[in-house]
Design a protein around this motif. Structure first.
Motif, PDB file in Angstrom:
ATOM      1  N   VAL A  75       7.623  13.032  13.410  1.00 36.00           N
ATOM      2  CA  VAL A  75       7.107  13.503  11.796  1.00 36.00           C
ATOM      3  C   VAL A  75       7.124  12.319  11.079  1.00 36.00           C
ATOM      4  O   VAL A  75       8.303  11.560  11.303  1.00 36.00           O
ATOM      5  CB  VAL A  75       7.632  14.828  11.309  1.00 36.00           C
ATOM      6  CG1 VAL A  75       6.990  15.036  10.180  1.00 36.00           C
ATOM      7  CG2 VAL A  75       7.663  15.782  12.247  1.00 36.00           C
ATOM      8  N   ILE A  76       5.951  11.929  10.465  1.00 34.31           N
ATOM      9  CA  ILE A  76       6.129  10.920   9.558  1.00 34.31           C
ATOM     10  C   ILE A  76       6.362  11.316   8.062  1.00 34.31           C
ATOM     11  O   ILE A  76       5.692  12.321   7.380  1.00 34.31           O
ATOM     12  CB  ILE A  76       4.858  10.077   9.364  1.00 34.31           C
ATOM     13  CG1 ILE A  76       4.026   9.874  10.966  1.00 34.31           C
ATOM     14  CG2 ILE A  76       4.620   8.985   8.429  1.00 34.31           C
ATOM     15  CD1 ILE A  76       4.732   8.531  11.453  1.00 34.31           C
ATOM     16  N   SER A  77       7.580  11.270   7.994  1.00 35.68           N
ATOM     17  CA  SER A  77       8.230  11.883   6.616  1.00 35.68           C
ATOM     18  C   SER A  77       8.608  10.880   5.475  1.00 35.68           C
ATOM     19  O   SER A  77       8.508  11.328   4.205  1.00 35.68           O
ATOM     20  CB  SER A  77       9.429  12.573   6.710  1.00 35.68           C
ATOM     21  OG  SER A  77      10.328  11.687   7.270  1.00 35.68           O
ATOM     22  N   PRO A 120       0.784  -1.101  -0.086  1.00 35.09           N
ATOM     23  CA  PRO A 120       0.122  -0.046  -0.118  1.00 35.09           C
ATOM     24  C   PRO A 120       0.926   1.262  -0.113  1.00 35.09           C
ATOM     25  O   PRO A 120       1.931   1.428   0.580  1.00 35.09           O
ATOM     26  CB  PRO A 120      -0.736  -0.093   1.310  1.00 35.09           C
ATOM     27  CG  PRO A 120       0.033  -1.109   2.057  1.00 35.09           C
ATOM     28  CD  PRO A 120       0.807  -2.009   1.251  1.00 35.09           C
ATOM     29  N   ASN A 121       0.318   2.370  -0.550  1.00 38.14           N
ATOM     30  CA  ASN A 121       0.949   3.522  -0.746  1.00 38.14           C
ATOM     31  C   ASN A 121       0.335   4.441   0.472  1.00 38.14           C
ATOM     32  O   ASN A 121      -1.081   4.607   0.624  1.00 38.14           O
ATOM     33  CB  ASN A 121       0.492   4.481  -1.774  1.00 38.14           C
ATOM     34  CG  ASN A 121       1.182   5.654  -1.883  1.00 38.14           C
ATOM     35  OD1 ASN A 121       1.389   6.303  -1.046  1.00 38.14           O
ATOM     36  ND2 ASN A 121       0.977   6.234  -3.126  1.00 38.14           N
ATOM     37  N   VAL A 122       1.017   4.836   1.462  1.00 39.70           N
ATOM     38  CA  VAL A 122       0.624   5.380   2.838  1.00 39.70           C
ATOM     39  C   VAL A 122       1.144   6.910   2.824  1.00 39.70           C
ATOM     40  O   VAL A 122       1.074   7.691   3.759  1.00 39.70           O
ATOM     41  CB  VAL A 122       1.254   4.819   4.040  1.00 39.70           C
ATOM     42  CG1 VAL A 122       0.644   3.515   4.083  1.00 39.70           C
ATOM     43  CG2 VAL A 122       2.801   4.655   4.017  1.00 39.70           C
ATOM     44  N   SER A 123       1.540   7.456   1.605  1.00 42.92           N
ATOM     45  CA  SER A 123       2.305   8.728   1.256  1.00 42.92           C
ATOM     46  C   SER A 123       1.303  10.031   1.903  1.00 42.92           C
ATOM     47  O   SER A 123       1.767  11.101   2.363  1.00 42.92           O
ATOM     48  CB  SER A 123       2.768   9.077   0.099  1.00 42.92           C
ATOM     49  OG  SER A 123       1.903   9.062  -0.905  1.00 42.92           O
ATOM     50  N   GLN A 124      -0.243   9.613   1.523  1.00 41.02           N
ATOM     51  CA  GLN A 124      -0.913  10.928   2.061  1.00 41.02           C
ATOM     52  C   GLN A 124      -0.772  11.012   3.508  1.00 41.02           C
ATOM     53  O   GLN A 124      -1.219  12.132   3.970  1.00 41.02           O
ATOM     54  CB  GLN A 124      -2.446  10.292   1.769  1.00 41.02           C
ATOM     55  CG  GLN A 124      -2.824  10.458   0.279  1.00 41.02           C
ATOM     56  CD  GLN A 124      -4.113  10.017   0.048  1.00 41.02           C
ATOM     57  OE1 GLN A 124      -5.010  10.376   0.645  1.00 41.02           O
ATOM     58  NE2 GLN A 124      -4.465   8.949  -1.151  1.00 41.02           N
ATOM     59  N   HIS A 125      -0.265  10.254   4.317  1.00 46.60           N
ATOM     60  CA  HIS A 125      -0.216  10.576   5.573  1.00 46.60           C
ATOM     61  C   HIS A 125       1.188  11.114   6.113  1.00 46.60           C
ATOM     62  O   HIS A 125       1.463  11.453   7.291  1.00 46.60           O
ATOM     63  CB  HIS A 125      -0.249   9.259   6.523  1.00 46.60           C
ATOM     64  CG  HIS A 125      -1.559   8.653   6.554  1.00 46.60           C
ATOM     65  ND1 HIS A 125      -2.777   9.175   7.188  1.00 46.60           N
ATOM     66  CD2 HIS A 125      -2.198   7.671   5.769  1.00 46.60           C
ATOM     67  CE1 HIS A 125      -3.833   8.468   6.906  1.00 46.60           C
ATOM     68  NE2 HIS A 125      -3.516   7.632   5.992  1.00 46.60           N
ATOM     69  N   PHE A 126       2.139  11.229   5.110  1.00 48.10           N
ATOM     70  CA  PHE A 126       3.081  12.126   5.377  1.00 48.10           C
ATOM     71  C   PHE A 126       3.131  13.460   5.677  1.00 48.10           C
ATOM     72  O   PHE A 126       2.022  14.114   5.190  1.00 48.10           O
ATOM     73  CB  PHE A 126       4.221  11.885   4.047  1.00 48.10           C
ATOM     74  CG  PHE A 126       4.724  10.560   3.907  1.00 48.10           C
ATOM     75  CD1 PHE A 126       4.548   9.167   4.608  1.00 48.10           C
ATOM     76  CD2 PHE A 126       5.360   9.964   2.702  1.00 48.10           C
ATOM     77  CE1 PHE A 126       4.732   8.084   4.448  1.00 48.10           C
ATOM     78  CE2 PHE A 126       5.689   8.780   2.633  1.00 48.10           C
ATOM     79  CZ  PHE A 126       5.379   7.771   3.186  1.00 48.10           C
ATOM     80  N   SER A 147      -4.965   7.966  14.842  1.00 47.59           N
ATOM     81  CA  SER A 147      -3.813   8.741  15.965  1.00 47.59           C
ATOM     82  C   SER A 147      -2.928   9.802  15.418  1.00 47.59           C
ATOM     83  O   SER A 147      -2.474  10.758  16.043  1.00 47.59           O
ATOM     84  CB  SER A 147      -2.952   7.856  16.718  1.00 47.59           C
ATOM     85  OG  SER A 147      -2.053   7.475  16.032  1.00 47.59           O
ATOM     86  N   LEU A 148      -2.899   9.860  13.848  1.00 46.63           N
ATOM     87  CA  LEU A 148      -1.929  10.809  13.515  1.00 46.63           C
ATOM     88  C   LEU A 148      -2.383  12.300  13.432  1.00 46.63           C
ATOM     89  O   LEU A 148      -3.853  12.118  12.972  1.00 46.63           O
ATOM     90  CB  LEU A 148      -1.420  10.322  11.939  1.00 46.63           C
ATOM     91  CG  LEU A 148      -0.738   8.897  12.036  1.00 46.63           C
ATOM     92  CD1 LEU A 148      -0.370   8.742  10.372  1.00 46.63           C
ATOM     93  CD2 LEU A 148       0.490   9.024  12.634  1.00 46.63           C
ATOM     94  N   ALA A 149      -1.669  13.154  13.625  1.00 49.16           N
ATOM     95  CA  ALA A 149      -2.294  14.625  13.643  1.00 49.16           C
ATOM     96  C   ALA A 149      -1.317  15.515  12.650  1.00 49.16           C
ATOM     97  O   ALA A 149      -0.182  15.470  12.384  1.00 49.16           O
ATOM     98  CB  ALA A 149      -2.340  15.030  15.032  1.00 49.16           C
TER      99      ALA A 149
END
Ligand SMILES: Cc1ncc(COP(=O)(O)O)c(C=O)c1O
Length: 401
Positions: free
Chosen positions: A344-346, A330-336, A399-401
């Motif tokens: 920070v999720i980079s 899966p592509n999770v980059s929308q959460h970066f 939980s990501l903000a």
């Protein structure tokens, strides 16, 4: 400290190792980690293959064997290629190695001169570029776009070939994205390669048996007589027979290349482990082999569908439907750019590290496969674990903000 060889600078430290080392340490400390990292079946090796190994030991098959193996194993492999893949290899066109990985490494060592280019479609299995560098080659990564199911197009392939191109690697069904080419798509790539008679093709077919959604597998070398003469077909017992630890890989190909690989092997490992050779032959020729593979395949297909459906329904996650192997990517980059606490999720590495830390789910970042926007999840695990792990991922994303 006495310096290491220069070539050691060529091999990259795996950035995924830190995540898997941490997951193992957490498990040892008693934490309930859901592991989606493993690239191996969760089934045991079929009993009849283990029995054949016990019989081999009892018969005293514990001494050196010919390089690369007993003639019976070569014959069984040649027979398998003829029967199942339409590849008319003779036994002298077969060699074996300690798993698919060793086979690929020997092959790169046998054909690459410094500066020779190797085209590797991405996302790719992590070891290809490292092996190419060690053998003196130059990696030319050809990006498979997510919008095209990660598959390269004939036009892309045509444009990537230069006078320096020595090898094209194809891996279908694929690790890490589970994508696979249809026979028509493979044929279109084959048509391009027919026009480039100076390029070898390494067709890594180790996930051949794990194809889903009615996909028909086709061996690349069967698509044109001129390609049969310059393709090495790689396969192994690791994934299809749940025999990862046995280290049995094999190659079919033109005799001059197989002879060269055997020459290397005669000075490296001599042969694969003596008492695994007859069981490896039995696995290919006994009908129970095909039956056990199919039983596993059916399970994998159901689990893969479940994992893909659940991943696709998560907010900000897109996932190409796996057509084979046992991976979702899966592509999770929308959460970066979002934060987990202070972190920070980079990219995929920080995503995987935070997911493991916070929700105890182990996934493999795609960075080592050429995609820092994706993570790999193996569905070679139970339905219960898949549901539990994806529930936790859903919590994590919330939980990501
Ligand atoms: C695409 C691909 N090729 C080759 C290998 C190597 O297989 P083996 O375990 O037999 O060395 C793997 C293992 O994960 C793989 O995924």
């Amino acid at each position: 400290m006495i310096p290491l060889a220069e070539r050691m600078k060529l091999v990259s430290e795996s950035i995924t190792l830190a995540v898997s080392a941490k997951a193992n340490a957490m498990k040892k400390a008693g934490i309930d980690v859901v592991g989606f990292g493993a690239g191996e079946p969760d089934f045991d090796t079929p009993a009849f293959i283990k029995d054949a190994a016990k019989a081999a030991l009892d018969k005293g098959q514990t001494k050196y064997t010919p390089t690369p193996c007993f003639p019976e194993l070569k014959a069984a492999i040649a027979d398998k290629f003829n029967r199942e893949n339409g590849l008319p290899y003779k036994p002298e066109q077969i060699t074996t190695g300690a798993g698919g990985k060793h086979c690929l490494y020997m092959a790169f060592m046998a054909v690459l001169d410094p500066g020779d280019e190797v085209i590797i479609p991405s996302p790719y299995w992590v070891s290809y570029p490292e092996q190419v560098k060690l053998a003196g080659g130059v990696n030319r990564i050809l990006r498979g776009e997510e919008s095209n199911g990660f598959k390269i197009t004939p036009a892309q392939l045509q444009a990537a070939i230069t006078p320096r191109t020595k090898v094209l690697i194809l891996n279908s069904p694929s690790n890490p994205a589970g994508h696979a080419y249809t026979p028509e798509e493979m044929k279109a790539l084959a048509d391009v390669m027919v026009g480039h008679p100076k390029v070898l093709i390494f067709s890594d077919e180790i996930y051949e048996k794990l194809a889903y959604n009615g996909l028909k597998f086709v061996s690349f070398a069967s698509l044109h007589p001129s390609l049969f003469d310059r393709t090495l077909t790689f396969n192994c017992h690791s994934k299809s027979f749940a025999m990862t630890g046995w280290r049995i890989g094999y190659i079919g190909g033109p005799k001059y290349l197989i002879d060269a690989i055997n020459k290397l092997q005669s000075q490296m490992t001599s042969h694969i482990t003596s008492f695994t050779q007859m069981p490896a032959a039995v696995a290919l020729s006994d009908p129970r082999g095909a039956e056990s593979i199919e039983a596993m395949r059916v399970q994998f297909e159901q689990r893969g569908r479940l994992m893909w459906e659940r991943l696709s329904s998560l907010p900000g996650v897109t996932c190409v439907r796996p057509q084979g192997a046992f991976y979702c990517f899966p592509n999770v980059s929308q959460h970066f750019g979002k934060k987990e606490g202070e972190q920070v999720i980079s990219d995929a590495v920080t995503f995987a590290a935070a997911l493991l830390e916070q929700k105890h789910v182990a996934v493999v970042p795609g960075n080592d496969s050429g995609f820092d926007t994706h993570v790999r999840l193996s569905f070679a695990t139970s339905v219960a674990q898949i549901n539990k792990g994806i529930d936790r991922i859903a919590d994590f994303l919330r939980s990501l903000a």
